[in-house]
Write an enzyme that holds these catalytic residues in place. Structure first.
Site, PDB file in Angstrom:
ATOM      1  N   THR A  99       7.637  -2.664  -3.606  1.00  0.00           N
ATOM      2  CA  THR A  99       6.454  -2.308  -4.413  1.00  0.00           C
ATOM      3  C   THR A  99       6.206  -0.797  -4.407  1.00  0.00           C
ATOM      4  OG1 THR A  99       5.350  -4.430  -4.224  1.00  0.00           O
ATOM      5  CG2 THR A  99       3.927  -2.516  -4.520  1.00  0.00           C
ATOM      6  N   THR A 124      -1.635   8.806   0.169  1.00  0.00           N
ATOM      7  CA  THR A 124      -2.401   8.697   1.407  1.00  0.00           C
ATOM      8  C   THR A 124      -2.159   9.887   2.333  1.00  0.00           C
ATOM      9  OG1 THR A 124      -2.515   7.423   3.465  1.00  0.00           O
ATOM     10  CG2 THR A 124      -0.499   7.197   2.220  1.00  0.00           C
ATOM     11  N   ASP A 125      -3.126  10.168   3.198  1.00  0.00           N
ATOM     12  CA  ASP A 125      -2.956  11.222   4.218  1.00  0.00           C
ATOM     13  C   ASP A 125      -1.828  10.892   5.183  1.00  0.00           C
ATOM     14  OD1 ASP A 125      -4.206   9.134   5.616  1.00  0.00           O
ATOM     15  OD2 ASP A 125      -5.806  10.373   6.451  1.00  0.00           O
ATOM     16  N   GLU A 126      -1.455   9.594   5.265  1.00  0.00           N
ATOM     17  CA  GLU A 126      -0.460   9.191   6.259  1.00  0.00           C
ATOM     18  C   GLU A 126       0.918   9.775   5.989  1.00  0.00           C
ATOM     19  OE1 GLU A 126      -0.459   5.231   7.694  1.00  0.00           O
ATOM     20  OE2 GLU A 126      -2.623   4.998   7.493  1.00  0.00           O
ATOM     21  N   TYR A 148       5.266   1.934   6.324  1.00  0.00           N
ATOM     22  CA  TYR A 148       4.314   2.048   5.210  1.00  0.00           C
ATOM     23  C   TYR A 148       4.247   3.492   4.703  1.00  0.00           C
ATOM     24  CZ  TYR A 148      -0.224   3.104   3.090  1.00  0.00           C
ATOM     25  OH  TYR A 148      -1.201   3.594   2.270  1.00  0.00           O
ATOM     26  N   LYS A 152       5.310   5.362   1.099  1.00  0.00           N
ATOM     27  CA  LYS A 152       4.381   6.133   0.253  1.00  0.00           C
ATOM     28  C   LYS A 152       4.904   7.561   0.051  1.00  0.00           C
ATOM     29  CE  LYS A 152       0.801   5.007  -1.111  1.00  0.00           C
ATOM     30  NZ  LYS A 152       0.388   4.334  -2.380  1.00  0.00           N
TER      31      LYS A 152
HETATM   32  P1  NAD Z   1      -5.043  -3.277  -1.126  1.00  0.00           P
HETATM   33  O1  NAD Z   1      -3.947  -3.758  -0.250  1.00  0.00           O
HETATM   34  O2  NAD Z   1      -6.432  -3.725  -0.900  1.00  0.00           O
HETATM   35  O3  NAD Z   1      -4.698  -3.616  -2.663  1.00  0.00           O
HETATM   36  C1  NAD Z   1      -3.415  -3.490  -3.198  1.00  0.00           C
HETATM   37  C2  NAD Z   1      -3.403  -4.204  -4.542  1.00  0.00           C
HETATM   38  O4  NAD Z   1      -2.091  -4.034  -5.123  1.00  0.00           O
HETATM   39  C3  NAD Z   1      -3.637  -5.717  -4.453  1.00  0.00           C
HETATM   40  O5  NAD Z   1      -4.518  -6.143  -5.464  1.00  0.00           O
HETATM   41  C4  NAD Z   1      -2.249  -6.310  -4.690  1.00  0.00           C
HETATM   42  O6  NAD Z   1      -2.273  -7.598  -5.269  1.00  0.00           O
HETATM   43  C5  NAD Z   1      -1.645  -5.277  -5.632  1.00  0.00           C
HETATM   44  N1  NAD Z   1      -0.174  -5.268  -5.598  1.00  0.00           N
HETATM   45  C6  NAD Z   1       0.630  -5.234  -4.512  1.00  0.00           C
HETATM   46  N2  NAD Z   1       1.918  -5.254  -4.891  1.00  0.00           N
HETATM   47  C7  NAD Z   1       1.928  -5.273  -6.252  1.00  0.00           C
HETATM   48  C8  NAD Z   1       2.969  -5.302  -7.235  1.00  0.00           C
HETATM   49  N3  NAD Z   1       4.266  -5.292  -6.875  1.00  0.00           N
HETATM   50  N4  NAD Z   1       2.616  -5.323  -8.541  1.00  0.00           N
HETATM   51  C9  NAD Z   1       1.288  -5.351  -8.914  1.00  0.00           C
HETATM   52  N5  NAD Z   1       0.280  -5.342  -8.020  1.00  0.00           N
HETATM   53  C10 NAD Z   1       0.599  -5.300  -6.708  1.00  0.00           C
HETATM   54  O7  NAD Z   1      -4.908  -1.699  -1.056  1.00  0.00           O
HETATM   55  P2  NAD Z   1      -6.031  -0.572  -1.070  1.00  0.00           P
HETATM   56  O8  NAD Z   1      -6.518  -0.362   0.314  1.00  0.00           O
HETATM   57  O9  NAD Z   1      -6.982  -0.855  -2.170  1.00  0.00           O
HETATM   58  O10 NAD Z   1      -5.130   0.698  -1.452  1.00  0.00           O
HETATM   59  C11 NAD Z   1      -4.879   1.020  -2.801  1.00  0.00           C
HETATM   60  C12 NAD Z   1      -3.988   2.254  -2.860  1.00  0.00           C
HETATM   61  O11 NAD Z   1      -4.634   3.334  -2.201  1.00  0.00           O
HETATM   62  C13 NAD Z   1      -2.649   2.073  -2.139  1.00  0.00           C
HETATM   63  O12 NAD Z   1      -1.664   2.722  -2.903  1.00  0.00           O
HETATM   64  C14 NAD Z   1      -2.844   2.781  -0.798  1.00  0.00           C
HETATM   65  O13 NAD Z   1      -1.617   3.293  -0.330  1.00  0.00           O
HETATM   66  C15 NAD Z   1      -3.788   3.890  -1.196  1.00  0.00           C
HETATM   67  N6  NAD Z   1      -4.688   4.381  -0.131  1.00  0.00           N
HETATM   68  C16 NAD Z   1      -5.451   3.514   0.590  1.00  0.00           C
HETATM   69  C17 NAD Z   1      -6.340   3.999   1.550  1.00  0.00           C
HETATM   70  C18 NAD Z   1      -7.224   3.071   2.368  1.00  0.00           C
HETATM   71  O14 NAD Z   1      -7.884   3.530   3.292  1.00  0.00           O
HETATM   72  N7  NAD Z   1      -7.287   1.783   2.066  1.00  0.00           N
HETATM   73  C19 NAD Z   1      -6.428   5.385   1.768  1.00  0.00           C
HETATM   74  C20 NAD Z   1      -5.620   6.248   1.019  1.00  0.00           C
HETATM   75  C21 NAD Z   1      -4.767   5.730   0.056  1.00  0.00           C
HETATM   76  O1  DAU Z   2      -5.239   6.941   6.295  1.00  0.00           O
HETATM   77  C1  DAU Z   2      -5.187   6.221   5.093  1.00  0.00           C
HETATM   78  C2  DAU Z   2      -4.648   4.837   5.417  1.00  0.00           C
HETATM   79  O2  DAU Z   2      -5.690   4.163   6.091  1.00  0.00           O
HETATM   80  C3  DAU Z   2      -4.186   4.076   4.185  1.00  0.00           C
HETATM   81  O3  DAU Z   2      -3.086   4.742   3.611  1.00  0.00           O
HETATM   82  C4  DAU Z   2      -3.782   2.642   4.589  1.00  0.00           C
HETATM   83  O4  DAU Z   2      -3.468   1.904   3.409  1.00  0.00           O
HETATM   84  C5  DAU Z   2      -4.955   1.990   5.295  1.00  0.00           C
HETATM   85  O5  DAU Z   2      -4.579   0.699   5.739  1.00  0.00           O
HETATM   86  C6  DAU Z   2      -5.405   2.835   6.487  1.00  0.00           C
HETATM   87  O6  DAU Z   2      -4.416   2.846   7.539  1.00  0.00           O
HETATM   88  P1  DAU Z   2      -4.819   2.755   9.087  1.00  0.00           P
HETATM   89  O7  DAU Z   2      -3.666   2.218   9.842  1.00  0.00           O
HETATM   90  O8  DAU Z   2      -5.408   4.022   9.556  1.00  0.00           O
HETATM   91  O9  DAU Z   2      -6.020   1.669   8.979  1.00  0.00           O
HETATM   92  P2  DAU Z   2      -6.389   0.381   9.873  1.00  0.00           P
HETATM   93  O10 DAU Z   2      -7.716  -0.087   9.396  1.00  0.00           O
HETATM   94  O11 DAU Z   2      -5.274  -0.600   9.928  1.00  0.00           O
HETATM   95  O12 DAU Z   2      -6.560   1.009  11.324  1.00  0.00           O
HETATM   96  C7  DAU Z   2      -7.482   2.055  11.562  1.00  0.00           C
HETATM   97  C8  DAU Z   2      -7.348   2.445  13.039  1.00  0.00           C
HETATM   98  O13 DAU Z   2      -7.862   1.373  13.837  1.00  0.00           O
HETATM   99  C9  DAU Z   2      -5.914   2.657  13.491  1.00  0.00           C
HETATM  100  O14 DAU Z   2      -5.893   3.698  14.453  1.00  0.00           O
HETATM  101  C10 DAU Z   2      -5.532   1.337  14.142  1.00  0.00           C
HETATM  102  C11 DAU Z   2      -6.852   0.833  14.719  1.00  0.00           C
HETATM  103  N1  DAU Z   2      -7.066  -0.618  14.748  1.00  0.00           N
HETATM  104  C12 DAU Z   2      -6.808  -1.341  13.624  1.00  0.00           C
HETATM  105  C13 DAU Z   2      -7.024  -2.699  13.604  1.00  0.00           C
HETATM  106  C14 DAU Z   2      -6.718  -3.519  12.364  1.00  0.00           C
HETATM  107  C15 DAU Z   2      -7.584  -1.211  15.895  1.00  0.00           C
HETATM  108  O15 DAU Z   2      -7.827  -0.548  16.922  1.00  0.00           O
HETATM  109  N2  DAU Z   2      -7.806  -2.566  15.860  1.00  0.00           N
HETATM  110  C16 DAU Z   2      -7.540  -3.343  14.770  1.00  0.00           C
HETATM  111  O16 DAU Z   2      -7.755  -4.580  14.826  1.00  0.00           O
END
Ligand code: NAD
Ligand code: DAU
Length: 334
Positions: A99, A124-126, A148, A152
């Protein structure tokens, strides 16, 4: 303006669609989403009949699907679609490659073929990896630490290569950790809130001292809108929340907001390769596009806790269904 939003049934995408329909009433949006385990049309229930909105069920990594849709004619693409959870990428990286990399490539090819005027790659910042002190700028090297973030970073490089080679009008956004309504309850904040409401303890990885910078999802969506309208093609924009917290600080804040004792948490095995700290310098988007986050961290956390309290049927259904099997597999030993 007609926009293709991909991954709009997920957390940030659904918040973005709602924001656009409110703030840009004349626009037409098509949401292409294949509805993986975290894609959920309930996230869009209140706007599913809006005249400016249409859902298209399909996969961004399927060339025929993307080609057929884009042949309708669009002005812009905003690509949210992704496998987004680091822990899942550690268990199985393959869907992330398909994806996040192949899907992005197919969208870039489509953008090129159909003369899309702006392509926003939501990154993403990651991709910069972990940083001990200071903050990454848009010029910092990429050093992703998980499958992941590697997927990205690959997508970002492909997007920049399309700009360099074909002049595909790409803009990349790199944002810090989001929180707010409709976040799938496998991520720290919704997992913690829902666990506590269910009377369960919060699992904290390692020593809980890893640092993340938290941004309310609406602030991120506003930044993407600014980039879509005014971002310069071929450029990267960092988006930060300016709210760096250790995971323990997040857990303590949530327990306080939920009126629970601070011991409703337990330490578990660390995430393999766990990035210690993320931090972004976002002066560029502030200076060039005039964007800044508008939500105060404490207030937005309060709003978030209230949302999960008031919408417990949303996350209870997720936790009791297909998701629970995964949840058991991930957490049964912790
Ligand atoms: P999410 O996992 O909640 O949603 C992802 C969506 O993409 C879902 O609706 C899923 O069904 C759809 N999807 C997955 N594979 C697909 C495919 N092959 N074709 C069509 N649709 C597909 O993710 P999110 O947390 O909303 O993140 C959205 C975007 O933002 C991602 O690209 C992520 O890398 C980026 N991002 C997320 C965060 C965060 O903190 N959540 C921070 C920075 C950037
Ligand atoms: O920084 C942006 C990213 O933030 C996005 O690109 C990703 O899509 C999003 O999933 C998120 O990644 P993280 O790994 O930072 O998020 P997560 O919520 O999984 O975890 C946040 C922090 O908390 C991380 O240091 C791991 C920790 N954690 C996470 C979970 C799920 C725990 O300690 N316990 C938990 O149960």
């Amino acid at each position: 303006m007609k926009i293709l939003v991909t991954g709009g049934a997920g957390f940030i995408g659904s918040n973005f669609i709602r924001l656009i329909l409110n703030r840009r009433p004349g626009w037409d949006l098509v949401n292409l989403d294949c509805l993986t385990y975290c894609g959920n049309l309930e996230n869009l229930k209140d706007i599913e009949k809006h005249k400016g909105y249409r859902f298209a069920h399909g996969d961004i990594a399927d060339r025929v699907t993307v080609d057929t849709l884009l042949s309708e004619g669009f002005d812009a693409i905003v690509n949210f679609a992704a496998e987004s959870h680091v822990d899942r990428s550690i268990l199985d990286a393959s869907p992330f490659i398909r994806t996040n990399i192949e899907g992005t490539l197919i969208l870039l090819e489509g953008a090129q073929k159909y003369g899309i005027k702006k392509y926003v790659q939501v990154s993403t910042d990651e991709v910069y990896g972990s940083i001990e002190n200071g903050s990454f700028t848009e010029l910092s090297n990429l050093a992703p630490g998980s499958p992941y973030s590697a997927s990205k970073a690959s997508a970002d490089l492909l997007a920049l290569a399309y700009w360099n080679t074909h002049k595909t009008p790409v803009v990349i956004t790199r944002c810090t950790n989001n929180y707010g309504p409709y976040q799938f309850p496998e991520k720290l904040i919704p997992l913690a809130i829902s666990n506590v409401i269910e009377g369960k303890s919060i699992p904290v990885y390692g020593d809980g001292l890893n640092v993340r910078d938290w941004i309310y999802v609406e602030d991120h969506c506003n930044a993407i809108l600014s980039v879509l309208e005014n971002g310069k093609v071929g450029e990267i924009y960092n988006i930060a929340g300016s709210s760096e917290k250790t995971n323990l600080e997040i857990v303590h804040t949530l327990l306080e907001l939920l009126g629970k004792k601070q011991d409703m948490m337990h330490f578990v095995a660390d995430r393999p390769g766990h990035d210690w700290r993320y931090s972004l310098d976002d002066k560029k988007i502030r200076r060039e596009l005039g964007w800044a986050p508008s939500y105060d961290f404490n207030r937005a956390m309060e709003m978030t806790v209230d949302w999960y309290k008031q919408n417990d049927s949303w996350w209870r259904r997720i936790k009791s269904g297909e998701y629970s099997k995964y949840y058991e597999r991930m957490y049964h030993h912790r």
